[in-house]
Scaffold this motif. Structure first.
Motif, PDB file in Angstrom:
ATOM      1  N   GLY A  85      19.042  10.781 -36.980  1.00 52.60           N
ATOM      2  CA  GLY A  85      18.292   9.545 -36.837  1.00 52.60           C
ATOM      3  C   GLY A  85      17.232   9.614 -35.741  1.00 52.60           C
ATOM      4  N   PHE A  86      17.200  10.698 -34.987  1.00 56.42           N
ATOM      5  CA  PHE A  86      16.187  10.891 -33.956  1.00 56.42           C
ATOM      6  C   PHE A  86      14.942  11.473 -34.595  1.00 56.42           C
ATOM      7  CE2 PHE A  86      16.273  11.022 -29.245  1.00 56.42           C
ATOM      8  CZ  PHE A  86      17.238  10.057 -29.067  1.00 56.42           C
ATOM      9  N   HIS A  87      13.804  10.997 -34.175  1.00 55.84           N
ATOM     10  CA  HIS A  87      12.531  11.473 -34.700  1.00 55.84           C
ATOM     11  C   HIS A  87      11.710  12.081 -33.568  1.00 55.84           C
ATOM     12  CE1 HIS A  87      13.482   9.390 -38.379  1.00 55.84           C
ATOM     13  NE2 HIS A  87      13.630   8.259 -37.728  1.00 55.84           N
ATOM     14  N   LEU A  88      10.655  12.766 -33.928  1.00 53.79           N
ATOM     15  CA  LEU A  88       9.778  13.384 -32.945  1.00 53.79           C
ATOM     16  C   LEU A  88       9.272  12.356 -31.933  1.00 53.79           C
ATOM     17  CD1 LEU A  88       8.168  15.800 -31.878  1.00 53.79           C
ATOM     18  CD2 LEU A  88       6.414  15.264 -33.593  1.00 53.79           C
ATOM     19  N   ALA A  89       8.910  11.182 -32.408  1.00 50.77           N
ATOM     20  CA  ALA A  89       8.401  10.135 -31.513  1.00 50.77           C
ATOM     21  C   ALA A  89       9.451   9.736 -30.474  1.00 50.77           C
ATOM     22  CB  ALA A  89       7.965   8.919 -32.321  1.00 50.77           C
ATOM     23  N   ASP A  90      10.721   9.783 -30.846  1.00 51.81           N
ATOM     24  CA  ASP A  90      11.783   9.429 -29.899  1.00 51.81           C
ATOM     25  C   ASP A  90      11.861  10.433 -28.758  1.00 51.81           C
ATOM     26  OD1 ASP A  90      12.393   7.280 -31.550  1.00 51.81           O
ATOM     27  OD2 ASP A  90      13.951   8.388 -32.631  1.00 51.81           O
ATOM     28  N   PHE A  91      11.631  11.687 -29.046  1.00 51.75           N
ATOM     29  CA  PHE A  91      11.623  12.700 -27.985  1.00 51.75           C
ATOM     30  C   PHE A  91      10.429  12.502 -27.050  1.00 51.75           C
ATOM     31  CE2 PHE A  91      14.367  14.850 -31.067  1.00 51.75           C
ATOM     32  CZ  PHE A  91      15.431  15.187 -30.234  1.00 51.75           C
ATOM     33  N   ILE A  92       9.307  12.082 -27.610  1.00 50.11           N
ATOM     34  CA  ILE A  92       8.138  11.791 -26.785  1.00 50.11           C
ATOM     35  C   ILE A  92       8.432  10.577 -25.904  1.00 50.11           C
ATOM     36  CG2 ILE A  92       5.702  11.123 -26.823  1.00 50.11           C
ATOM     37  CD1 ILE A  92       5.524  12.747 -29.485  1.00 50.11           C
ATOM     38  N   THR A  93       9.124   9.595 -26.453  1.00 56.49           N
ATOM     39  CA  THR A  93       9.539   8.425 -25.679  1.00 56.49           C
ATOM     40  C   THR A  93      10.430   8.834 -24.517  1.00 56.49           C
ATOM     41  OG1 THR A  93       9.387   6.995 -27.615  1.00 56.49           O
ATOM     42  CG2 THR A  93      10.729   6.202 -25.791  1.00 56.49           C
ATOM     43  N   LEU A  94      11.280   9.812 -24.724  1.00 53.07           N
ATOM     44  CA  LEU A  94      12.127  10.299 -23.635  1.00 53.07           C
ATOM     45  C   LEU A  94      11.287  10.940 -22.528  1.00 53.07           C
ATOM     46  CD1 LEU A  94      15.202  11.697 -25.575  1.00 53.07           C
ATOM     47  CD2 LEU A  94      15.044   9.582 -24.250  1.00 53.07           C
ATOM     48  N   GLY A  95      10.135  11.482 -22.878  1.00 56.79           N
ATOM     49  CA  GLY A  95       9.210  11.977 -21.861  1.00 56.79           C
ATOM     50  C   GLY A  95       8.706  10.841 -20.981  1.00 56.79           C
ATOM     51  N   ASN A  96       8.454   9.694 -21.592  1.00 55.02           N
ATOM     52  CA  ASN A  96       8.077   8.485 -20.861  1.00 55.02           C
ATOM     53  C   ASN A  96       9.182   8.122 -19.869  1.00 55.02           C
ATOM     54  OD1 ASN A  96       7.644   5.805 -20.047  1.00 55.02           O
ATOM     55  ND2 ASN A  96       7.306   5.043 -22.102  1.00 55.02           N
ATOM     56  N   ALA A  97      10.422   8.082 -20.350  1.00 55.89           N
ATOM     57  CA  ALA A  97      11.554   7.736 -19.482  1.00 55.89           C
ATOM     58  C   ALA A  97      11.734   8.761 -18.363  1.00 55.89           C
ATOM     59  CB  ALA A  97      12.837   7.625 -20.308  1.00 55.89           C
ATOM     60  N   ALA A  98      11.520  10.034 -18.672  1.00 51.17           N
ATOM     61  CA  ALA A  98      11.648  11.085 -17.660  1.00 51.17           C
ATOM     62  C   ALA A  98      10.608  10.894 -16.555  1.00 51.17           C
ATOM     63  CB  ALA A  98      11.506  12.461 -18.300  1.00 51.17           C
ATOM     64  N   CYS A  99       9.399  10.508 -16.922  1.00 45.74           N
ATOM     65  CA  CYS A  99       8.364  10.237 -15.916  1.00 45.74           C
ATOM     66  C   CYS A  99       8.791   9.084 -15.017  1.00 45.74           C
ATOM     67  CB  CYS A  99       7.033   9.904 -16.590  1.00 45.74           C
ATOM     68  SG  CYS A  99       6.216  11.305 -17.342  1.00 45.74           S
ATOM     69  N   GLY A 100       9.369   8.053 -15.603  1.00 49.16           N
ATOM     70  CA  GLY A 100       9.835   6.921 -14.814  1.00 49.16           C
ATOM     71  C   GLY A 100      10.943   7.318 -13.858  1.00 49.16           C
ATOM     72  N   MET A 101      11.895   8.089 -14.346  1.00 44.41           N
ATOM     73  CA  MET A 101      12.994   8.529 -13.490  1.00 44.41           C
ATOM     74  C   MET A 101      12.490   9.426 -12.366  1.00 44.41           C
ATOM     75  SD  MET A 101      16.290  10.837 -14.154  1.00 44.41           S
ATOM     76  CE  MET A 101      15.625  12.150 -13.171  1.00 44.41           C
ATOM     77  N   LEU A 102      11.573  10.330 -12.691  1.00 43.26           N
ATOM     78  CA  LEU A 102      11.009  11.207 -11.679  1.00 43.26           C
ATOM     79  C   LEU A 102      10.219  10.405 -10.640  1.00 43.26           C
ATOM     80  CD1 LEU A 102      10.675  14.086 -10.685  1.00 43.26           C
ATOM     81  CD2 LEU A 102       8.736  14.324 -12.235  1.00 43.26           C
ATOM     82  N   SER A 103       9.536   9.373 -11.084  1.00 36.44           N
ATOM     83  CA  SER A 103       8.808   8.508 -10.166  1.00 36.44           C
ATOM     84  C   SER A 103       9.759   7.837  -9.177  1.00 36.44           C
ATOM     85  CB  SER A 103       8.015   7.453 -10.936  1.00 36.44           C
ATOM     86  OG  SER A 103       7.341   6.594 -10.042  1.00 36.44           O
TER      87      SER A 103
END
Length: 121
Positions: A4-22
């Motif tokens: 049920g995971f799509h490519l866009a969902d992995f890109i969204t996780l990149g967004n979350a990773a940036c937030g966590m790193l911030s």
């Protein structure tokens, strides 16, 4: 596990990773006082924005919209555009105001979370 995971969902996780790193870099800035941590933390928000724009484009391009993706996108946005900037400003200056600074920081995050939740309802 990734059903049920799509490519866009992995890109969204990149967004979350940036937030966590911030958030992590904002805490390092407070602990060390090194300006580079502050600047890197601040740079994560525009990078998260790039991921946020790109995940929507990929989802539309691949016709892979899902309720999971919508919710994941909102959660990532709360981290990257609510919690992370709030933490950065708190660590930069609002911490000097004590409880008032903490409340101001929380209010920014709360308003962002409510706005994103209303968008999904």
């Amino acid at each position: 596990m990734l059903r049920g995971f799509h490519l866009a969902d992995f890109i969204t996780l990149g967004n979350a990773a940036c937030g966590m790193l911030s958030v992590l870099l904002a805490m390092l800035f407070m602990a060390s006082g090194q300006l580079r941590h502050f600047l890197l933390s601040a740079a994560m928000t525009p990078l998260a924005f790039v991921f946020d724009v790109f995940d929507g484009k990929v989802a539309r391009w691949r016709h892979q919209h899902s309720p999971l993706g919508r919710e994941l996108d909102s959660l990532a946005d709360v981290i990257s555009f609510g919690v992370a900037p709030s933490m950065l400003v708190y660590q930069w200056t609002l911490h000097r105001l004590g409880l008032v600074g903490l409340i101001a920081s929380f209010v920014f995050t709360a308003f962002g979370a409510v706005r994103l939740a209303r968008f999904n309802v």
